[in-house]
Write an enzyme that holds these catalytic residues in place. Structure first.
Site, PDB file in Angstrom:
ATOM      1  N   ARG A  89       0.795  -1.144  -0.031  1.00 22.29           N
ATOM      2  CA  ARG A  89       0.021   0.057  -0.036  1.00 22.29           C
ATOM      3  C   ARG A  89       0.822   1.320  -0.199  1.00 22.29           C
ATOM      4  NH1 ARG A  89      -4.923   2.184   3.881  1.00 22.29           N
ATOM      5  NH2 ARG A  89      -4.765   4.186   3.468  1.00 22.29           N
TER       6      ARG A  89
ATOM      7  N   ARG B 293      -5.777   2.891  -3.192  1.00 26.68           N
ATOM      8  CA  ARG B 293      -4.852   2.175  -2.549  1.00 26.68           C
ATOM      9  C   ARG B 293      -5.195   0.473  -2.723  1.00 26.68           C
ATOM     10  NH1 ARG B 293      -8.538   4.224   2.338  1.00 26.68           N
ATOM     11  NH2 ARG B 293      -9.041   5.743   0.590  1.00 26.68           N
TER      12      ARG B 293
ATOM     13  N   ASP C 201      -6.818  -1.564   2.166  1.00 30.09           N
ATOM     14  CA  ASP C 201      -6.816  -0.854   3.382  1.00 30.09           C
ATOM     15  C   ASP C 201      -7.765  -1.859   4.341  1.00 30.09           C
ATOM     16  OD1 ASP C 201      -7.376   1.478   5.400  1.00 30.09           O
ATOM     17  OD2 ASP C 201      -9.436   2.023   4.350  1.00 30.09           O
TER      18      ASP C 201
ATOM     19  N   ASP D 186      -9.439  -1.812   8.320  1.00 28.43           N
ATOM     20  CA  ASP D 186      -9.821  -1.031   9.444  1.00 28.43           C
ATOM     21  C   ASP D 186     -10.593  -1.874  10.445  1.00 28.43           C
ATOM     22  OD1 ASP D 186      -9.037   1.377   8.301  1.00 28.43           O
ATOM     23  OD2 ASP D 186     -10.896   1.734   7.297  1.00 28.43           O
TER      24      ASP D 186
END
Length: 195
Positions: free
Chosen positions: A117, A126, A129, A131
């Site tokens: 990334r 990207r 990701d 999260d």
């Protein structure tokens, strides 16, 4: 109780302690149910956005501190930030973990690094990701980490796959079904159903 019988009982207890029942690990109090959101819209030499999500999920399944990985369907979503970028591929994974929130954060960042990334611009394209969305019932606000995830309640590309995975889930004492964005398909389409 005779001395010999007592010695046999201690030996039996020691044997049991040395051979834990791996099927009961989730019953231990230190395993916590977590949900993470995954997204990608950038291909690179390691693969396509779908490949990046699959590789991250495979790494989760191989991690000794993660158990019972469950994965939503894959969804395509319009980008939240700059519109001059490809649509994202999104999914949500749920699992049990013994990692602390900050250990889990480090693991998620490691997955992003492994996908090469590059942070080019805010909310930009990207390769991966990852999260943390929820960590048990924990509520945490720190400069590096907020749980539940700060944007969780407003993001249909997170709430819809999360509701698919855990339809009875409560987020901060509110049913996921009561969040309007968990029913809003604007900019979202199903790519592949979960296995």
């Amino acid at each position: 109780m005779t001395k010999a019988l007592c010695h046999q009982s201690v030996a039996a207890v020691s044997l049991v302690l040395k051979v834990p029942d791996m099927n009961n690990r989730t019953k231990d109090s230190h395993w916590v149910t977590c949900y993470v959101g995954l997204g990608s819209n950038l291909a690179n030499e390691l693969g396509s956005p779908v490949n990046h999500l699959q590789q991250a999920l495979n790494s989760m399944k191989k991690n000794d501190d993660i158990l019972e990985v469950r994965v939503s369907s894959f969804y395509a979503s319009a980008p939240m930030g700059p519109q001059d970028q490809p649509d994202f591929v999104n999914a949500v994974a749920g699992f049990e973990t013994t990692m602390t929130p900050f250990e889990l954060l480090s693991f998620c960042q490691q997955l992003e690094t492994e996908a090469k990334r590059a942070r080019l611009r805010r909310w930009g394209e990207r390769s991966l990701d990852v999260d943390i969305l929820l960590y048990g019932d924990l509520q945490l606000t720190e400069p590096q980490l907020t749980i539940p995830h700060a944007g969780l309640r407003e993001r249909n590309f997170v709430l819809i796959p999360l509701r698919e995975l855990a339809p009875d889930l409560f987020i901060s004492e509110t049913s996921i079904d009561d969040y309007p964005h968990s029913h809003d398909w604007t900019g979202l389409r199903l790519l592949s159903p979960a296995d």
